[in-house]
Structure formats: structure tokens, C-alpha cells
Scaffold this active site. Structure first.
Site, PDB file in Angstrom:
ATOM      1  CG  MET A  62      -2.001  -1.110   1.022  1.00 45.50           C
ATOM      2  SD  MET A  62      -3.226  -1.124   2.298  1.00 45.50           S
ATOM      3  CE  MET A  62      -2.520  -2.265   3.461  1.00 45.50           C
TER       4      MET A  62
ATOM      5  CG  ASP B 175      10.520   0.218   2.823  1.00 46.46           C
ATOM      6  OD1 ASP B 175      11.149  -0.709   3.372  1.00 46.46           O
ATOM      7  OD2 ASP B 175       9.305   0.175   2.593  1.00 46.46           O
TER       8      ASP B 175
ATOM      9  CG  ASP C 239      14.683   0.723  11.648  1.00 41.98           C
ATOM     10  OD1 ASP C 239      13.482   0.832  11.994  1.00 41.98           O
ATOM     11  OD2 ASP C 239      15.449  -0.137  12.118  1.00 41.98           O
TER      12      ASP C 239
ATOM     13  CE1 TYR D 189      -0.280  -5.355  11.943  1.00 43.10           C
ATOM     14  CE2 TYR D 189      -2.639  -5.779  12.113  1.00 43.10           C
ATOM     15  CZ  TYR D 189      -1.560  -5.258  11.419  1.00 43.10           C
ATOM     16  OH  TYR D 189      -1.765  -4.628  10.207  1.00 43.10           O
TER      17      TYR D 189
HETATM   18  P1  NAD Z   1       3.945  -4.703   3.209  1.00 44.13           P
HETATM   19  O1  NAD Z   1       4.598  -5.742   4.047  1.00 44.13           O
HETATM   20  O2  NAD Z   1       3.730  -5.000   1.757  1.00 44.13           O
HETATM   21  O3  NAD Z   1       4.710  -3.311   3.293  1.00 44.13           O
HETATM   22  C1  NAD Z   1       5.194  -2.799   4.500  1.00 44.13           C
HETATM   23  C2  NAD Z   1       6.434  -1.981   4.206  1.00 44.13           C
HETATM   24  O4  NAD Z   1       6.912  -1.452   5.444  1.00 44.13           O
HETATM   25  C3  NAD Z   1       7.575  -2.817   3.585  1.00 44.13           C
HETATM   26  O5  NAD Z   1       8.087  -2.164   2.442  1.00 44.13           O
HETATM   27  C4  NAD Z   1       8.597  -2.873   4.701  1.00 44.13           C
HETATM   28  O6  NAD Z   1       9.950  -2.959   4.248  1.00 44.13           O
HETATM   29  C5  NAD Z   1       8.327  -1.583   5.452  1.00 44.13           C
HETATM   30  N1  NAD Z   1       8.844  -1.625   6.821  1.00 44.13           N
HETATM   31  C6  NAD Z   1       8.684  -2.601   7.741  1.00 44.13           C
HETATM   32  N2  NAD Z   1       9.357  -2.289   8.854  1.00 44.13           N
HETATM   33  C7  NAD Z   1       9.963  -1.090   8.637  1.00 44.13           C
HETATM   34  C8  NAD Z   1      10.793  -0.254   9.411  1.00 44.13           C
HETATM   35  N3  NAD Z   1      11.191  -0.585  10.665  1.00 44.13           N
HETATM   36  N4  NAD Z   1      11.214   0.914   8.877  1.00 44.13           N
HETATM   37  C9  NAD Z   1      10.845   1.266   7.607  1.00 44.13           C
HETATM   38  N5  NAD Z   1      10.066   0.503   6.823  1.00 44.13           N
HETATM   39  C10 NAD Z   1       9.636  -0.659   7.351  1.00 44.13           C
HETATM   40  O7  NAD Z   1       2.552  -4.387   3.919  1.00 44.13           O
HETATM   41  P2  NAD Z   1       1.237  -3.589   3.447  1.00 44.13           P
HETATM   42  O8  NAD Z   1       0.152  -4.583   3.285  1.00 44.13           O
HETATM   43  O9  NAD Z   1       1.534  -2.667   2.330  1.00 44.13           O
HETATM   44  O10 NAD Z   1       0.932  -2.763   4.796  1.00 44.13           O
HETATM   45  C11 NAD Z   1       1.055  -1.354   4.893  1.00 44.13           C
HETATM   46  C12 NAD Z   1       0.405  -0.883   6.195  1.00 44.13           C
HETATM   47  O11 NAD Z   1      -0.985  -1.250   6.208  1.00 44.13           O
HETATM   48  C13 NAD Z   1       0.997  -1.515   7.451  1.00 44.13           C
HETATM   49  O12 NAD Z   1       1.045  -0.557   8.488  1.00 44.13           O
HETATM   50  C14 NAD Z   1       0.015  -2.621   7.794  1.00 44.13           C
HETATM   51  O13 NAD Z   1       0.047  -2.953   9.159  1.00 44.13           O
HETATM   52  C15 NAD Z   1      -1.291  -1.982   7.379  1.00 44.13           C
HETATM   53  N6  NAD Z   1      -2.360  -2.948   7.084  1.00 44.13           N
HETATM   54  C16 NAD Z   1      -2.160  -3.982   6.218  1.00 44.13           C
HETATM   55  C17 NAD Z   1      -3.208  -4.872   5.941  1.00 44.13           C
HETATM   56  C18 NAD Z   1      -3.048  -6.042   4.993  1.00 44.13           C
HETATM   57  O14 NAD Z   1      -3.903  -6.942   5.019  1.00 44.13           O
HETATM   58  N7  NAD Z   1      -2.040  -6.080   4.138  1.00 44.13           N
HETATM   59  C19 NAD Z   1      -4.441  -4.684   6.556  1.00 44.13           C
HETATM   60  C20 NAD Z   1      -4.601  -3.611   7.440  1.00 44.13           C
HETATM   61  C21 NAD Z   1      -3.556  -2.751   7.693  1.00 44.13           C
END
Ligand code: NAD
Length: 250
Positions: free
Chosen positions: A17, A36, A62, A155
Site C-alpha cells: 500500500m 523504507d 528504519d 498487532y
Molecule cells: P507490506 O509488508 O507490503 O509493506 C510494508 C512496508 O513497510 C515494507 O516495504 C517494509 O519494508 C516496510 N517496513 C517494515 N518495517 C519497517 C521499518 N522498521 N522501517 C521502515 N520501513 C519498514 O505491507 P502492506 O500490506 O503494504 O501494509 C502497509 C500498512 O498497512 C501496514 O502498516 C500494515 O500494518 C497496514 N495494514 C495492512 C493490511 C493487509 O492486510 N495487508 C491490513 C490492514 C492494515
């Protein structure tokens, strides 16, 4: 050009996202800093935006490290002189393990998903105050509102922290014209760190609780973020937008 000439910083922008949001904000006229820990993937998304005629840069960040936040926000101000939009999107999943009482995982999830958003907000607010306001969009989840099986409670706790941190800062920063809102995605494509929520059997069960009967797509969340980032939402702060196919309405 819904965010023309705005400067945005999106965390977790190398994937999912965050990448979709960075692409959309750039397409709608913003200069976008993609932050990232995944350098190669993040640089690739930034290059793709530039190749399409947008303005983007990659920053290694980070989100748990305050010194790195200072450097990242400093780099944006140095390059583009302001910060109008901050999307605190980086996060890790709670479904990576079957040990739902793993203490180390509690600490890691809270560090990335809650502390990371706090630090981003702290440094984002300071930058936005310099130019008279801005919009912060924090990624929470349906998990910030209700509990679920097979997901570590950290979470839910971290995403609930994001939900209330959002409202607290919205109240405190209203006079500074900084708007702060949260977005709550439902069942989306699995995260990189997903375990149970990537399991087709568990996903099918969760889909049974989604009135629209399907998982969401990353652009459906990106459009909600775009709206909250833009001046179209100029009278909205402290609110939460559920992008969940109706999951929380049940
Ligand atoms: P994703 O795993 O595809 O992307 C997450 C990104 O965050 C990755 O690029 C990762 O490298 C980066 N990241 C992780 N730890 C980090 C850190 N310490 N510093 C910098 N970057 C870091 O996940 P997504 O599905 O795109 O999720 C995006 C957001 O939406 C998150 O906060 C997640 O909790 C939330 N979310 C996701 C879902 C789902 O079903 N995918 C549902 C609800 C909420």
C-alpha cells in the site's frame, strides 16, 4: 492534480500500500519521498515514478530509529523546502508466528507499528509547523478496532495505539492547522511479514465476515489516503476511515 505541488513523505513505500500510495500521490502532482528499509525495492519504485514524469526520491529509513527520522525529514526539507503530507504506513504483521504470546514479537511489533508512528508524527509535526500546517495519515487497521484469532495481540494493540495517537495529536495540533487522520484497511493482499493472514484457508474464513465478499486492492486504500492528504478533506481531522469492505459494520 489533487495534491499539486505538495511535498509528501511515505514510509514503507517500497511495497504494497505504501508503494501504491507513493505512485498515486506522484501522479496527482506531489513530490514524493519514499522511505523504507528495503533500499533496492524502494529505489525501483522511485525510479518508476520519475520515469512516468513524477518527482520522487528514495530515503533509507528504519522508522524505529529517531536519528534516522531526523535525517529523513531533514533530507526532505533540504531538497524541497517543506513537508505537507506524511503517510505513516510502514508496519509489520502480527500473524508471522503461531506463538501468540511471543514476548520478543510484542516488542518488535510495538517498536515498528506504534513507536515508529509516534516518531514520524513528532518529526513530521515539527516540519509542518514551519510552513503553517499539513496532513498526517496514519495506517491503522481493522485490527485497531476489534480483535481477531491467530493474530498476535501486539498487532491489535499497536494499531489501536495508532488510532488514539491520531486523535490525540489531531486535538493538540488543530490550532497549528495540522490535520491527523487514520486509515483502517481490512483484508488486503498479504503483507511481506504475514503468516496466518496469507493462508488461503484462514483468508477464506475472514472473507466470510466481509459484506462486499472480496479482499481489497492496494489502490482502494491509496485513494482514501490521497483524499485525506489533499485539501478536499480540509475540515476532517481526528477521524478514522475504514477501507474494509464493510468488515467493521458487522
Ligand atoms: P507490506 O509488508 O507490503 O509493506 C510494508 C512496508 O513497510 C515494507 O516495504 C517494509 O519494508 C516496510 N517496513 C517494515 N518495517 C519497517 C521499518 N522498521 N522501517 C521502515 N520501513 C519498514 O505491507 P502492506 O500490506 O503494504 O501494509 C502497509 C500498512 O498497512 C501496514 O502498516 C500494515 O500494518 C497496514 N495494514 C495492512 C493490511 C493487509 O492486510 N495487508 C491490513 C490492514 C492494515
Amino acid at each position: 492534480m489533487r495534491v499539486a505541488d505538495k511535498v509528501a513523505l511515505v514510509t514503507g513505500a517500497a511495497s504494497g500500500m505504501g508503494a501504491a500510495t507513493a505512485r498515486l500521490l506522484a501522479r496527482e502532482g506531489a513530490k514524493v519521498a519514499l522511505a523504507d528499509m528495503l533500499e533496492e525495492e524502494g529505489k525501483a519504485v522511485a525510479a518508476e515514478i520519475e520515469a512516468a514524469g513524477g518527482t520522487a526520491m528514495f530515503l533509507r529509513l528504519d522508522v524505529t530509529e529517531e536519528a534516522q527520522w531526523e535525517a529523513a525529514v531533514g533530507a526532505v526539507l533540504g531538497a524541497w523546502g517543506r513537508l505537507d503530507v506524511l503517510v505513516n504506513n510502514a508496519g509489520i504483521s502480527g500473524s508471522a508466528t503461531n506463538d501468540l504470546y511471543d514476548t520478543a514479537l510484542w516488542d518488535r511489533i510495538m517498536a515498528v507499528n506504534a513507536r515508529g508512528v509516534f516518531l514520524g508524527t513528532k518529526h513530521g509535526v515539527a516540519a509542518m509547523r514551519r510552513t503553517g500546517g499539513g496532513s498526517i495519515v496514519n495506517l491503522s487497521s481493522i485490527s485497531g478496532v476489534v480483535g481477531q484469532e491467530r493474530i498476535h495481540c501486539a498487532y491489535n494493540a499497536s494499531k489501536a495505539a495508532v488510532r488514539l495517537l491520531t486523535k490525540a495529536v489531531a486535538v493538540q495540533e488543530g490550532p497549528a492547522r495540522i490535520r491527523v487522520n487514520s486509515v483502517h484497511p481490512g483484508l488486503m493482499p498479504p503483507m511481506r511479514t504475514s503468516g496466518a493472514t496469507a493462508d488461503p484457508v484462514f483468508r477464506a474464513k475472514m472473507l466470510g465476515h466481509v459484506p462486499l465478499g472480496r479482499a481489497g486492492e492496494v489502490d482502494e486504500v491509496a485513494y482514501a489516503i490521497l483524499f485525506l492528504a489533499s485539501d478536499e478533506s480540509s475540515y476532517m481531522t481526528g477521524t478514522e476511515m475504514h477501507v474494509d469492505g464493510g468488515y467493521l459494520a458487522c
